[in-house]
Enzyme design. Structure first.
Site, PDB file in Angstrom:
ATOM      1  N   TYR A  16       0.808  -1.225   0.000  1.00  0.00           N
ATOM      2  CA  TYR A  16       0.000   0.000   0.000  1.00  0.00           C
ATOM      3  C   TYR A  16       0.839   1.272   0.000  1.00  0.00           C
ATOM      4  O   TYR A  16       0.295   2.374  -0.059  1.00  0.00           O
ATOM      5  CB  TYR A  16      -0.934   0.025   1.207  1.00  0.00           C
ATOM      6  CG  TYR A  16      -1.939  -1.092   1.194  1.00  0.00           C
ATOM      7  CD1 TYR A  16      -3.010  -1.073   0.314  1.00  0.00           C
ATOM      8  CD2 TYR A  16      -1.808  -2.169   2.055  1.00  0.00           C
ATOM      9  CE1 TYR A  16      -3.937  -2.096   0.285  1.00  0.00           C
ATOM     10  CE2 TYR A  16      -2.731  -3.204   2.042  1.00  0.00           C
ATOM     11  CZ  TYR A  16      -3.788  -3.163   1.159  1.00  0.00           C
ATOM     12  OH  TYR A  16      -4.705  -4.178   1.135  1.00  0.00           O
ATOM     13  N   HIS A  21      -4.493   6.478  -1.064  1.00  0.00           N
ATOM     14  CA  HIS A  21      -5.152   6.344   0.239  1.00  0.00           C
ATOM     15  C   HIS A  21      -4.151   6.555   1.389  1.00  0.00           C
ATOM     16  O   HIS A  21      -4.560   6.818   2.510  1.00  0.00           O
ATOM     17  CB  HIS A  21      -5.774   4.958   0.344  1.00  0.00           C
ATOM     18  CG  HIS A  21      -7.140   4.921   0.968  1.00  0.00           C
ATOM     19  ND1 HIS A  21      -7.949   6.012   1.154  1.00  0.00           N
ATOM     20  CD2 HIS A  21      -7.837   3.859   1.470  1.00  0.00           C
ATOM     21  CE1 HIS A  21      -9.085   5.636   1.732  1.00  0.00           C
ATOM     22  NE2 HIS A  21      -9.040   4.344   1.943  1.00  0.00           N
ATOM     23  N   ASN A  64      -9.344   0.906   7.602  1.00  0.00           N
ATOM     24  CA  ASN A  64     -10.683   0.771   8.173  1.00  0.00           C
ATOM     25  C   ASN A  64     -10.679   0.399   9.655  1.00  0.00           C
ATOM     26  O   ASN A  64     -11.716   0.401  10.294  1.00  0.00           O
ATOM     27  CB  ASN A  64     -11.496  -0.270   7.393  1.00  0.00           C
ATOM     28  CG  ASN A  64     -11.630   0.105   5.935  1.00  0.00           C
ATOM     29  OD1 ASN A  64     -11.213   1.185   5.516  1.00  0.00           O
ATOM     30  ND2 ASN A  64     -12.197  -0.791   5.157  1.00  0.00           N
TER      31      ASN A  64
END
Length: 184
Positions: A16, A21, A64
């Site tokens: 990531y 994000h 999340n």
């Protein structure tokens, strides 16, 4: 005791890194580099760095699930919510644009929603950084896509501006930071 907590949202893991994000993580890395505050200590599920009255943090989890470590850090370090600044991406703002704001909803951002849920409050400051949209990609795929070479200069300028805005916020006041950086 720390007066301010600057917390950047992102997803842990190499796969990531450098994704849209993870721009909150990138801001914390830039602030750490610019003001020589290495992220060397793990506290309550976050990678942290500290200097004087400022605590930097990156929740060491997936986006999340950010709420639990962030709320644990805030409660255990006795950070007043009015001095907590959450830094995150925003799909609905043009790439590179910055907005400093007080409270509000999560706007569909699951990391912000997780933090609001764990804190049971939305009364904190946010620095939203525009990542724009790509109409040919779903929002989920776009936020997890990596920045491209042609994005490098805008990204660098944006990260520098946010680091400066955060420094102004802490040392010269939130009103000055908002008036200087919200109009750019």
């Amino acid at each position: 005791m720390f007066s301010f907590l600057l917390c950047g949202l992102g997803n842990k893991g190499f796969e990531y890194s450098y994704t849209r994000h993870n721009i909150g993580y990138l801001v914390i890395d830039r602030y750490s580099e610019k003001f020589n505050i290495p992220l060397t200590k793990k506290r309550y599920g976050c990678k942290t760095g500290a200097q004087d009255n400022v605590l930097l943090a990156k929740p060491d989890t997936y986006m999340n699930l950010s709420g639990t470590p962030v709320s644990s850090l805030i409660r255990n370090m006795n950070i007043p919510l009015e001095n907590f600044i959450l830094i995150h991406d925003d799909l609905d703002m043009d790439f590179g644009r910055i907005k400093i704001k007080w409270n509000g909803g999560h706007g569909g951002h699951k990391g912000v929603g997780s933090v609001i849920g764990a804190l049971q409050s939305n009364l904190f400051h946010r620095v939203k950084i525009g990542i724009g949209r790509n109409p040919s990609m779903t929002p989920e795929d776009y936020v997890l896509s990596r920045f491209q070479k042609e994005d490098a200069e805008t990204l660098r300028e944006s990260l520098d501006s946010v680091a400066e805005a955060l420094h102004v916020f802490i040392y010269e006041g939130k009103e000055k930071a908002m008036s200087m950086y919200n109009r750019q």
